[in-house]
Design a protein around this motif. Structure first.
Motif, PDB file in Angstrom:
ATOM      1  N   HIS A  69      -9.737  32.105  30.922  1.00  0.00           N
ATOM      2  CA  HIS A  69     -10.691  32.668  29.959  1.00  0.00           C
ATOM      3  C   HIS A  69     -11.980  33.003  30.713  1.00  0.00           C
ATOM      4  N   GLY A 145     -19.605  28.447  26.157  1.00  0.00           N
ATOM      5  CA  GLY A 145     -20.498  27.903  27.182  1.00  0.00           C
ATOM      6  C   GLY A 145     -20.326  26.405  27.377  1.00  0.00           C
ATOM      7  N   PHE A 146     -19.928  25.711  26.325  1.00  0.00           N
ATOM      8  CA  PHE A 146     -19.872  24.248  26.418  1.00  0.00           C
ATOM      9  C   PHE A 146     -18.694  23.696  25.619  1.00  0.00           C
ATOM     10  N   GLY A 148     -17.029  20.423  23.403  1.00  0.00           N
ATOM     11  CA  GLY A 148     -17.517  19.404  22.471  1.00  0.00           C
ATOM     12  C   GLY A 148     -18.432  19.897  21.358  1.00  0.00           C
ATOM     13  N   ASP A 178     -10.379  28.954  20.082  1.00  0.00           N
ATOM     14  CA  ASP A 178     -11.025  28.142  21.118  1.00  0.00           C
ATOM     15  C   ASP A 178     -12.378  27.627  20.638  1.00  0.00           C
ATOM     16  N   VAL A 198      -6.653  25.903  21.585  1.00  0.00           N
ATOM     17  CA  VAL A 198      -7.306  25.348  22.780  1.00  0.00           C
ATOM     18  C   VAL A 198      -8.031  24.058  22.373  1.00  0.00           C
TER      19      VAL A 198
HETATM   20  C1  DX5 Z   1     -16.111  26.944  25.426  1.00  0.00           C
HETATM   21  C2  DX5 Z   1     -14.786  27.049  26.102  1.00  0.00           C
HETATM   22  C3  DX5 Z   1     -13.734  26.186  25.520  1.00  0.00           C
HETATM   23  C4  DX5 Z   1     -14.028  24.714  25.556  1.00  0.00           C
HETATM   24  C5  DX5 Z   1     -13.528  24.163  24.270  1.00  0.00           C
HETATM   25  O1  DX5 Z   1     -16.956  27.903  25.898  1.00  0.00           O
HETATM   26  O2  DX5 Z   1     -14.303  28.383  26.067  1.00  0.00           O
HETATM   27  O3  DX5 Z   1     -12.441  26.452  26.043  1.00  0.00           O
HETATM   28  O4  DX5 Z   1     -13.452  24.028  26.620  1.00  0.00           O
HETATM   29  O5  DX5 Z   1     -13.919  22.868  24.195  1.00  0.00           O
HETATM   30  P1  DX5 Z   1     -13.771  21.940  22.908  1.00  0.00           P
HETATM   31  O6  DX5 Z   1     -12.305  21.890  22.578  1.00  0.00           O
HETATM   32  O7  DX5 Z   1     -14.322  20.651  23.394  1.00  0.00           O
HETATM   33  O8  DX5 Z   1     -14.583  22.576  21.803  1.00  0.00           O
END
Ligand code: DX5
Ligand code: ZN
Length: 221
Positions: A69, A145-146, A148, A178, A198
């Protein structure tokens, strides 16, 4: 050709970065077949994660489908590098591509499955024209970006609408979702029509990785 099945794709972003191999082995042993890899450049998103060198190393030690991604600006400059690193699916953001049709064609020419992703504030109308050309649409259900973060509830309607668009056009497109997927949110997301779910924090957030994966998986079967 990707299989249109409902599955959990663990996101490595929440894994133990000092021993990725071990965490990948653990999700694989628990039954995962797809591994989600979040590439961030500190420009398109306010965070930096890892790039093709790390993916190449991962590819030498696992047979999992590598679902990359790209949360980066100018993805066109890096498509070959991610193919060479072993990415099986390469997803770019619609917001980062001025010539999306060209980018998607290039990804497929390079032998990968092609995905397009939308941020939470981006309407589905922006992908209407590209839909017949992509293998997968990735709906961001948090601002990327993050790991959790909390699931944005309006994403459910977006997934439902996308699912309808895809079936109206009789397309084989996979819907991936996601962000914020956990034991509380997963069922509604699956019921709205998502295929690849995801999960980062919900799988790797504590050290009971196999159990976390299996619990989530039991809710989508
Ligand atoms: C966020 C990422 C995600 C992230 C999802 O920018 O694209 O793939 O790892 O994390 P959780 O499942 O913790 O929300
Ligand atoms: Zn992601």
């Amino acid at each position: 050709m990707l299989k249109k099945e409902i599955l959990i794709a663990p996101s490595l972003l929440s894994a133990n970065f000092s021993n990725l191999e071990k965490d990948i082995e653990r999700v694989s042993a628990a039954g995962a077949t797809v591994l989600h890899l979040d590439v961030m450049d500190g420009h398109f998103v306010p965070n930096i994660s890892f790039g093709p060198t790390v993916i190449k190393a991962i590819n030498t030690s696992t047979n999992l489908i590598l679902d990359t991604h790209l949360m980066i600006e100018n993805p066109d400059n890096y498509l070959e590098q991610f193919r060479d690193a072993g990415s099986d699916i390469l997803t770019v953001h619609v917001e980062a591509c001025a010539h999306l049709n060209r980018t998607i064609s290039k990804i497929k020419e390079l032998g990968m499955s092609a995905g397009v992703s939308l941020n939470p504030a981006t309407p589905l109308t922006l992908i209407e024209e590209i839909l017949p050309f992509v293998d997968l649409v990735l709906i961001m259900s948090v601002n990327p970006g993050f790991g959790g973060q909390k699931f944005i509830q309006t994403s459910i309607e977006k997934i439902t609408n996308l699912s309808k668009m895809i079936s109206d056009k009789n397309l084989p497109t996979i819907i991936e979702v996601d962000g914020g997927i956990d034991l509380n949110t997963i069922k509604n997301i699956k019921n709205a029509g998502a295929h690849y779910l995801v999960a980062g924090n919900a799988v790797f957030g504590n050290r009971n990785i196999e159990q976390n994966y299996k619990q989530l998986n039991s809710l989508i079967k």
